[in-house]
Structure formats: structure tokens, C-alpha cells
Write an enzyme that holds these catalytic residues in place. Structure first.
Site, mmCIF file in Angstrom:
data_model
loop_
_atom_site.group_PDB
_atom_site.id
_atom_site.type_symbol
_atom_site.label_atom_id
_atom_site.label_comp_id
_atom_site.label_asym_id
_atom_site.label_seq_id
_atom_site.Cartn_x
_atom_site.Cartn_y
_atom_site.Cartn_z
ATOM 1 N N HIS A 1 -7.308 59.262 30.167
ATOM 2 C CA HIS A 1 -6.280 59.624 31.155
ATOM 3 C C HIS A 1 -5.756 61.016 30.836
ATOM 4 O O HIS A 1 -6.144 61.624 29.838
ATOM 5 C CB HIS A 1 -5.160 58.588 31.203
ATOM 6 C CG HIS A 1 -4.384 58.441 29.920
ATOM 7 N ND1 HIS A 1 -4.893 57.812 28.810
ATOM 8 C CD2 HIS A 1 -3.132 58.836 29.580
ATOM 9 C CE1 HIS A 1 -3.985 57.821 27.841
ATOM 10 N NE2 HIS A 1 -2.912 58.442 28.284
ATOM 11 N N HIS B 1 -2.714 62.357 30.033
ATOM 12 C CA HIS B 1 -1.593 62.704 29.162
ATOM 13 C C HIS B 1 -2.043 63.688 28.073
ATOM 14 O O HIS B 1 -3.191 63.639 27.606
ATOM 15 C CB HIS B 1 -1.003 61.452 28.518
ATOM 16 C CG HIS B 1 -0.049 60.728 29.420
ATOM 17 N ND1 HIS B 1 0.267 59.397 29.271
ATOM 18 C CD2 HIS B 1 0.661 61.155 30.501
ATOM 19 C CE1 HIS B 1 1.134 59.032 30.212
ATOM 20 N NE2 HIS B 1 1.391 60.086 30.960
ATOM 21 N N ASP C 1 -1.466 63.982 24.942
ATOM 22 C CA ASP C 1 -1.912 63.476 23.645
ATOM 23 C C ASP C 1 -3.301 62.841 23.713
ATOM 24 O O ASP C 1 -3.831 62.400 22.695
ATOM 25 C CB ASP C 1 -0.891 62.487 23.069
ATOM 26 C CG ASP C 1 -0.698 61.270 23.952
ATOM 27 O OD1 ASP C 1 -0.736 61.417 25.178
ATOM 28 O OD2 ASP C 1 -0.495 60.167 23.402
ATOM 29 N N HIS C 2 -3.897 62.832 24.911
ATOM 30 C CA HIS C 2 -5.251 62.303 25.060
ATOM 31 C C HIS C 2 -6.228 63.325 25.656
ATOM 32 O O HIS C 2 -7.431 63.086 25.603
ATOM 33 C CB HIS C 2 -5.241 61.049 25.944
ATOM 34 C CG HIS C 2 -4.620 59.859 25.295
ATOM 35 N ND1 HIS C 2 -5.355 58.846 24.725
ATOM 36 C CD2 HIS C 2 -3.313 59.520 25.103
ATOM 37 C CE1 HIS C 2 -4.542 57.936 24.220
ATOM 38 N NE2 HIS C 2 -3.297 58.330 24.436
ATOM 39 N N HIS D 1 -1.436 51.782 32.962
ATOM 40 C CA HIS D 1 -0.808 52.909 32.260
ATOM 41 C C HIS D 1 -0.365 54.020 33.208
ATOM 42 O O HIS D 1 0.838 54.185 33.443
ATOM 43 C CB HIS D 1 -1.743 53.453 31.195
ATOM 44 C CG HIS D 1 -1.084 54.410 30.262
ATOM 45 N ND1 HIS D 1 -0.033 54.042 29.448
ATOM 46 C CD2 HIS D 1 -1.322 55.730 30.002
ATOM 47 C CE1 HIS D 1 0.351 55.080 28.740
ATOM 48 N NE2 HIS D 1 -0.410 56.123 29.056
ATOM 49 N N ASP E 1 -4.879 54.177 26.160
ATOM 50 C CA ASP E 1 -3.593 53.543 26.460
ATOM 51 C C ASP E 1 -3.789 52.606 27.651
ATOM 52 O O ASP E 1 -4.370 53.009 28.664
ATOM 53 C CB ASP E 1 -2.539 54.598 26.811
ATOM 54 C CG ASP E 1 -2.206 55.483 25.618
ATOM 55 O OD1 ASP E 1 -2.643 55.154 24.499
ATOM 56 O OD2 ASP E 1 -1.530 56.507 25.816
ATOM 57 N N HIS F 1 2.682 50.656 27.915
ATOM 58 C CA HIS F 1 1.829 50.219 26.818
ATOM 59 C C HIS F 1 1.993 48.715 26.646
ATOM 60 O O HIS F 1 3.013 48.138 27.030
ATOM 61 C CB HIS F 1 2.211 50.919 25.503
ATOM 62 C CG HIS F 1 1.951 52.388 25.491
ATOM 63 N ND1 HIS F 1 0.734 52.936 25.153
ATOM 64 C CD2 HIS F 1 2.770 53.434 25.771
ATOM 65 C CE1 HIS F 1 0.812 54.260 25.214
ATOM 66 N NE2 HIS F 1 2.041 54.584 25.597
ATOM 67 N N HIS G 1 -4.047 54.597 17.513
ATOM 68 C CA HIS G 1 -2.884 54.986 18.325
ATOM 69 C C HIS G 1 -1.645 54.146 17.980
ATOM 70 O O HIS G 1 -1.052 53.481 18.827
ATOM 71 C CB HIS G 1 -3.222 54.838 19.820
ATOM 72 C CG HIS G 1 -2.280 55.592 20.731
ATOM 73 N ND1 HIS G 1 -1.055 55.107 21.100
ATOM 74 C CD2 HIS G 1 -2.412 56.778 21.360
ATOM 75 C CE1 HIS G 1 -0.472 55.958 21.916
ATOM 76 N NE2 HIS G 1 -1.276 56.991 22.084
#
Length: 751
Positions: free
Chosen positions: A69, A71, A73-74, A159, A180, A402, A424
Site C-alpha cells: 500500500h 503509506h 513506511d511501506h 487498511h 498492514d 490494524h 512490523h
């Protein structure tokens, strides 16, 4: 990290998000194929420090990068990997879903703009423009084969819009990487799917560990109650959110609440994000990926993302100050972790006013302002390094999409993977989840290795060893093999406890024998009196009114020690102690030796059997010419002989084995003998062996069996076939009428 080889072993390497939340980057290597799942940054760091450990991998060997996805942090380090490493020298391809790529473009443009002001930006707008055409969009449930021997299928993960989990097939080995995911359907998203194919390995998030989150309707009600409460006291409400994701969920909740409460129509709700305004078109384009409620409203020409009570707030210079000086309002501002941007500027302006309120609505990474402020510090540091007093209220209501523990464990149960890898999650949360899952799935088959496997156990035999658990597999080991096979070692914890006591040593022994049976007495090397109970507990007399208990800690030894301590604490006030220490008497409180105790046990056994079968006989058999089972010569064996109606049965006193040609009598004697042993055995005997000790006539020349009626059975130890004669007990009289001669006066301190 070495190049991928044709290894039959799956290698899972976390370049990020291993015992942390942030910079997700998971590398899978198997049979010469390399797949990378996600490529994010760490939101608590900046520049090169925010990247995964990219230098650990030869990126030219990567066959596919799969982004779950959009975000940061990904996905935010993807451009760096594609343009700044040797990934472009290989044949690897990058994949993400259609909605993810659409939003990813806007998010990364905003990220480049924000990071360009920093000292060490990771990449330039040109790098981003060059990388975007090489990202291949895919659809949910579409089977993709980047190269021979490698394929994958995306499945809905909840998510955020476009989020997916990947079922990856590498040379027949199936790995499910969730990224996530959310198993709860909210106001606009579907919940994560359970793939119809069972994977061999599940790589799953552990963000919330073993926490249980509130039900959606409960947290929505609590959220709106907090917002309304802050507005009533004349304050401003700050909701730090990510521009895309949970922000849309909160906007739907606020818009419905304002619609139902006309008294709030004069209170403005602002959404301060130019990025969100751009991405709203993506939401409207991909309505078909959302849940049935959103699709049904859209079919009625009621677009849920055209808000009636929420206004977009343009980010113009000085706007934050105008809002702070204005009437009560609600502002949703990014970023969600308050590390910079408009949400941080509003926080610094509103923090000194106690009427204002901050509601953190999502997961906060360790090291960010959103995590730190939840501890409610007295002051916060501004971006310029100046302290600011914090008087605004701080609340936390998680709308983070989450899974909690119940949802995560249920999903793991339904997937039925043989191996589970947790990613994670912060170290503590991940460790607790691991322990909970291991406890849940501990009933698995065990294997014996080492010395235990040398001699396979026979049916109905007892196998004793250490059960070692690792990766859901269980191994039974001999303690001596522990270091060789596991690298672990054993240790012994010795416990000592001192007790102040006001009675004599012999009285202590008398009480302990009453509870445990035989108590072994001796002295240590310093001539200190000591007692040993059940080969587990040692009691020493360390002073005139002090004793010390010592034992090696274990479940059984601790139980024995607890029982002894409880008994010792009650000796001073025991009625038996008072009676024994206030009258003159001839016998000491505790004099029985091990031999005397063994004789007493045989006496009690004979009394029990005599009450059931009448007279019994004691026989000794010379077996010196025979070999015992252990290969040692036995001199004599003691047996009890029972006769009933012309039939005979004998009991070997060393093994308590019953022999008889009459099967019915044999079973009857065995049944009575079991009851007798259970009745006459002391606690110490039951704990150590459970059967009587061997008593041979060469060790005991005179055994006396006291009958219940007061008669005495006498065995002189001479004949090999002596019937137990009945005689009358001899009554001893005191040597003097007043009891002063040959008597012992005991003076004890009671209480």
C-alpha cells in the site's frame, strides 16, 4: 547479504520492520529467486537514517518488488531503490495495485517537496518522475508471473484503499505476506480476505501485539463525545491524521455526526491538506474497491465523499495563527505523527491553552511527537528547539486499521500456515504476541534426539527429559544433551530461608516426622545439627533459636519447603507442643532411625494384612546361589506367607510382588496390599519411591509386629520358616513413683 542461490531453504531477511514499526522491507530468497515485499522509510528519522538497510542486498538480483500500500513506511524508499541502487542493472520489476499507484504518485510528490528543504534529501523530483513509469499496476485476484518459477496473486487487505496482501509462489513454495491489514469492515473499506490457498509460510504484522481494541461503534461514540466536549468548553480540536487512509474514515464519521446535530452547524470542520484534496478523486474513481455501503450510496448518486459540513482549508501563510485566534473548530491536519507540517504547527500554537484538545486517532511510532505527547508531558519542544508549556488535553482513540490480537490470531488460525513470521511490531509487543501464539499452538508432536533416541522407549515405559520448543517444533532431550543440540545450559537456583523459632531441636524433628514420616538426621562438616527431608529439603540449626531451610528450587521441592515452613511457623502454638513440653516423660521427642522406621513400616503392613486374612507367617529364603536381575548375589529374601482356605499367597517384602497359584487369591491379596501401602506409607515414602524398602534378616535380627489388639508378633531372625508367635506385651513401669529417676525433664520456651 549473499546473492540468491539455488538453495532449497527459504531465507527471510528483514531490512526493516524487524522488531520495529517503520521502513518495512522483507526479502525472500528461495531456489535462486529473490522477492522484496515493501520498501518504506522510518517516520521517526530523516535522510539516509530513515532508509531500510539497503546495503545488505545486491538489488540487481531482485526479481520483483511488491508494494502492499501507499503509506510512507511501506513505499517511500522505492524511488531511492529504483534510481540510486543497482536495481536498474537487473531485470527486476515493481508491482502495486491500481489505486495504490494512483495515490502513491501524489504522496511521493508531496514527500519530495517536504524533504527538499532538508540537508540530505534521498532523491529529486526527477528521480521520482523517472521511476513512476516502471511501476506496474495490478488488480486484486490477478495472477502475475514476473519470471519462470515465480508468481503472485494480490488479495484485499482492508487498511486503506488499494491495500493488498500477496500470495507468493516461488518454485512451489507458497508464502503469504500480509503487509498492514484489517479484519474489521469500517464505513468505507472491505475487510481483509482469507486467501483460498493454504500457504507454507505466513509473514504477518504484529503492530498491536496482544492488545484488544474497542468495537467500532463504541470508539466512534467515545470519539464524538470527546470532540463535542472540547467544543463546549470553547476550545479547538486537533486531529492529526495521514492525508490518505484514516482521514477519510474520520471525515465520514464527523460529517454524519454534524448532520445529526444542528447545534454544531455553526462550528466549522476543516480538512487541512492539499494532498487529500488531490487524492479524493482517486477515492471516487475506485468506488468499486470499497464496501457495499459506499457502492450503494454511489449508485443512488449520493457520493459519500462530497462532504456537506466539512471544508477544505487551503494552506496559506499565517493561516494557523488565524485559526488559533478564531472561534472553536475542528481541524484534521497531516502528518499523523506530528513530526512536522501543519499538524505540528497547530499543536505548538494550541498547546498552552487548556481549552484546546488533541485527539490522537492512529498508531504512533516510537520516537515521534505523537507517541511522546501521549505521556502528557508538562512541556513540549518546538521544531525550533524552544520549550512550550502543554496545557491542552490529550486523548487517544485508535481508528488505526490494524488487527488486534483476537483478529490476528483468528486470521492465523484460518490461514493454517505451517510457519509464522512476525514483522512490523515493536519488540515488546512482538514478544508478547509470540508467547501468546506459542501457548496457543503448543500441542504439537515431539521428537526425541541424542541419548534418549539411542534406546527407544518400550510400551508402557516412562520417558523423562527436557522438552525444548523452537519454531512450533518440540524436541525431547536428555539434560546432558542440552548444550550440544540447543546451545543452552542449565542452572540450579538454591533457596535459603531463616526462621526464628522458640522450641528445641528434638521437638522440631518430632513435628516433621509427624508430617513427612522418616527424617534423616546428621551433622555437617562444622558439626551443625541438620535434618534432610525427602532428599529435597535440608534444615540446619544455625543458632539457639534460629533454623535455616535450604533447597534447590523446583516445583516439587518448593511445595515440600512451603509445607515445612507452614508447619514450623505453627510449632510454637501447637497444642501437641504444649502437651509434650509441660510434662516429665521418658521418651525423647524424636529418636527413630532409618532402620527403626523401616521395621515400623513392615510392622504396620503385617497388622493391616492380619486384619484381612488372619494369621500370617514370615519366611526368609536363602538365594545366595542365584543371580539377581542386576547381576548381584542376594543372600536372603524376606516374604510374608498368607493362607486362606488351603490356598497360599506370598509377598516379597523387597518388591511387594505377590505370587500365588490361586489367581483369585492373588488378585485379592494384590488389592489389599495396594490399600495397605497407600495407608501405611508416609509422605516421604510416597514421594521418594512408593514401595517398601528391602529388609533382609542379616540386617535385622529382631522384628516385632505389634497387633492392633495389643498382642506382639515376634520374629527372632534364626529360622527359615518361623510362624509368627503370639505373646503378650510387656508393660514397663517407672523406676520411681515420682518419675525423678531415669526421666528427662524438658524445659521449652512456648510462644
Amino acid at each position: 547479504m549473499a546473492n540468491a542461490t539455488d538453495s532449497p531453504t527459504l531465507s527471510v531477511t528483514l531490512l526493516g520492520a524487524g522488531q520495529e514499526v517503520g521502513r518495512s522491507c522483507c526479502v525472500l530468497q528461495y531456489r535462486g529467486k529473490t522477492v522484496v515485499c515493501d520498501a518504506g522509510i522510518h517516520p521517526a528519522h530523516s535522510g539516509m537514517a530513515s532508509l531500510p538497510f539497503v546495503d545488505e542486498l545486491d538489488w540487481s538480483t531482485v526479481d520483483a518488488i511488491l508494494i502492499t500500500h501507499f503509506h510512507l513506511d511501506h513505499a517511500a524508499s522505492l524511488t531511492y531503490i529504483m534510481e540510486k541502487t543497482n536495481f536498474k542493472d537487473g531485470k527486476g520489476k515493481v508491482y502495486m495495485t491500481h489505486p495504490t499507484k494512483a495515490v502513491y504518485k501524489f504522496i511521493m510528490q508531496d514527500y519530495v517537496r517536504m524533504s527538499s528543504a532538508s540537508v540530505d534529501p534521498l532523491f529529486t523530483p526527477l528521480d521520482l518522475s523517472l521511476s513512476l513509469p516502471n511501476v506496474i499496476p495490478v488488480s486484486a485476484h490477478q495472477l502475475i508471473s514476473p519470471c519462470p518459477g515465480l508468481s503472485f496473486t494480490p488479495y484485499h487487505a482492508g487498511h486503506v484503499v488499494g491495500a493488498c496482501m500477496y500470495m507468493i509462489d516461488v518454485a512451489g513454495l507458497k508464502v503469504l505476506y500480509t503487509g498492514d491489514y484489517s479484519r474489521e469492515e469500517d464505513r468505507h473499506l472491505v475487510k481483509a480476505e482469507v486467501p483460498p490457498i493454504r500457504p507454507d509460510v505466513l509473514i504477518v504484522e504484529s503492530t498491536y501485539g496482544v492488545q484488544s481494541l474497542e468495537a467500532r461503534d463504541v470508539k466512534e461514540q467515545r470519539f464524538m463525545s470527546l470532540v463535542h466536549q472540547i467544543i463546549r468548553r470553547g476550545g479547538h480540536v486537533l486531529l492529526p491524521v495521514f492525508a490518505i487512509g484514516r482521514a477519510q474514515e474520520l471525515l465520514l464519521i464527523l460529517d454524519d455526526y454534524w448532520k445529526a446535530h444542528p447545534d454544531l452547524h455553526n462550528v466549522p470542520v476543516y480538512y487541512a491538506s492539499n494532498l487529500a484534496k488531490k487524492c479524493m478523486a482517486v477515492y471516487q474513481t475506485y468506488i468499486h474497491t470499497m464496501n457495499a455501503n459506499i457502492r450503494a450510496r454511489f449508485a443512488r448518486r449520493d457520493n459519500p465523499f462530497v462532504f456537506k459540513h466539512i471544508s477544505h482549508l487551503p494552506q496559506t501563510r499565517g493561516l494557523e495563527k488565524k485559526i488559533a485566534d478564531g472561534p472553536p473548530c475542528v481541524v484534521l491536519a497531516s502528518p499523523g505523527m506530528l513530526q512536522s507540517g501543519m499538524s505540528r504547527e497547530l499543536l505548538e500554537l494550541w498547546a498552552p491553552d487548556s481549552r484546546n484538545g488533541l485527539i490522537v486517532t492512529g498508531y504512533s511510532v516510537e520516537g515521534t511527537m505523537a507517541r511522546d505527547i501521549m505521556n502528557e508531558p508538562e512541556e513540549i519542544m518546538s521544531l525550533k528547539g524552544n520549550p512550550i508549556p502543554r496545557r491542552l488535553s490529550v486523548d487517544y482513540i485508535s481508528f488505526s486499521a490494524h488487527v488486534d490480537y483476537s483478529q490476528n490470531s483468528e486470521f492465523i488460525e484460518q490461514v493454517k500456515a505451517q510457519h509464522v513470521v512476525l514483522v512490523h511490531g515493536e519488540q515488546t509487543a512482538m514478544g508478547r504476541l509470540k508467547a501468546a501464539l506459542q501457548a496457543r499452538y503448543k500441542d504439537r508432536d515431539e521428537d526425541a534426539i541424542g541419548k534418549l533416541a539411542t534406546n527407544p522407549p518400550q510400551p508402557d515405559s516412562t520417558l523423562s527429559g527436557l522438552l525444548v520448543s523452537k519454531d512450533y517444533s518440540y524436541t525431547l532431550l536428555d539434560p546432558q544433551d542440552l548444550r550440544d543440540f540447543t546451545g543452552l545450559s542449565t542452572c540450579v537456583v538454591t533457596q535459603r530461608q531463616k526462621i526464628a523459632i522458640g522450641v528445641g531441636w528434638s521437638l522440631i524433628q518430632w513435628h516433621l516426622e509427624g508430617m513427612f514420616g522418616y527424617v534423616e538426621t546428621s551433622e555437617d562438616k562444622d558439626d551443625t545439627p541438620m535434618m534432610r527431608i525427602m532428599d529435597a529439603l535440608i534444615i540446619k540449626q544455625t543458632g539457639p533459636h534460629e533454623i535455616c531451610l535450604e533447597w534447590d528450587s523446583s516445583a516439587s521441592n518448593d511445595m515440600i519447603a512451603d509445607a515445612a515452613i507452614a508447619l514450623l511457623y505453627g510449632i510454637d502454638s501447637s497444642p501437641a507442643s504444649v502437651k509434650l513440653t509441660t510434662h516429665k516423660h521418658h521418651h525423647p521427642h524424636a529418636t527413630s532411625t532409618n532402620e527403626e522406621f523401616a521395621i515400623s513400616r513392615i510392622q504396620r503392613l503385617a497388622m493391616f494384612l492380619e486384619s484381612h486374612f488372619g494369621d500370617i507367617e514370615l519366611h526368609t529364603v536363602d538365594t545366595s546361589h542365584l543371580k539377581s536381575e542386576e547381576g548381584m548375589n542376594s543372600k536372603q529374601s524376606s516374604r510374608m506367607l498368607i493362607r486362606v482356605d488351603g490356598c497360599e499367597a506370598s509377598i516379597d517384602l523387597s518388591t511387594l510382588r505377590v505370587d500365588s497359584d490361586h489367581e483369585t487369591l492373588k488378585k485379592r491379596v494384590e488389592s489389599v496390599l495396594d490399600m495397605a501401602v497407600a495407608t501405611i506409607s508416609s509422605l516421604a515414602e510416597s514421594y521418594t519411591s512408593g514401595i517398601a524398602e528391602q529388609i533382609t534378616t542379616d540386617e535385622k535380627e529382631d522384628i516385632t509386629f505389634n497387633n492392633i489388639d495389643g498382642d506382639v508378633y515376634q520374629y527372632d531372625g534364626q529360622s527359615n520358616n518361623n510362624k509368627i508367635e503370639r505373646s503378650y506385651p510387656k508393660v514397663e513401669e517407672d523406676a520411681s513413683a515420682d518419675g525423678t529417676e531415669d526421666s528427662e525433664e524438658v524445659l521449652e520456651v512456648i510462644g
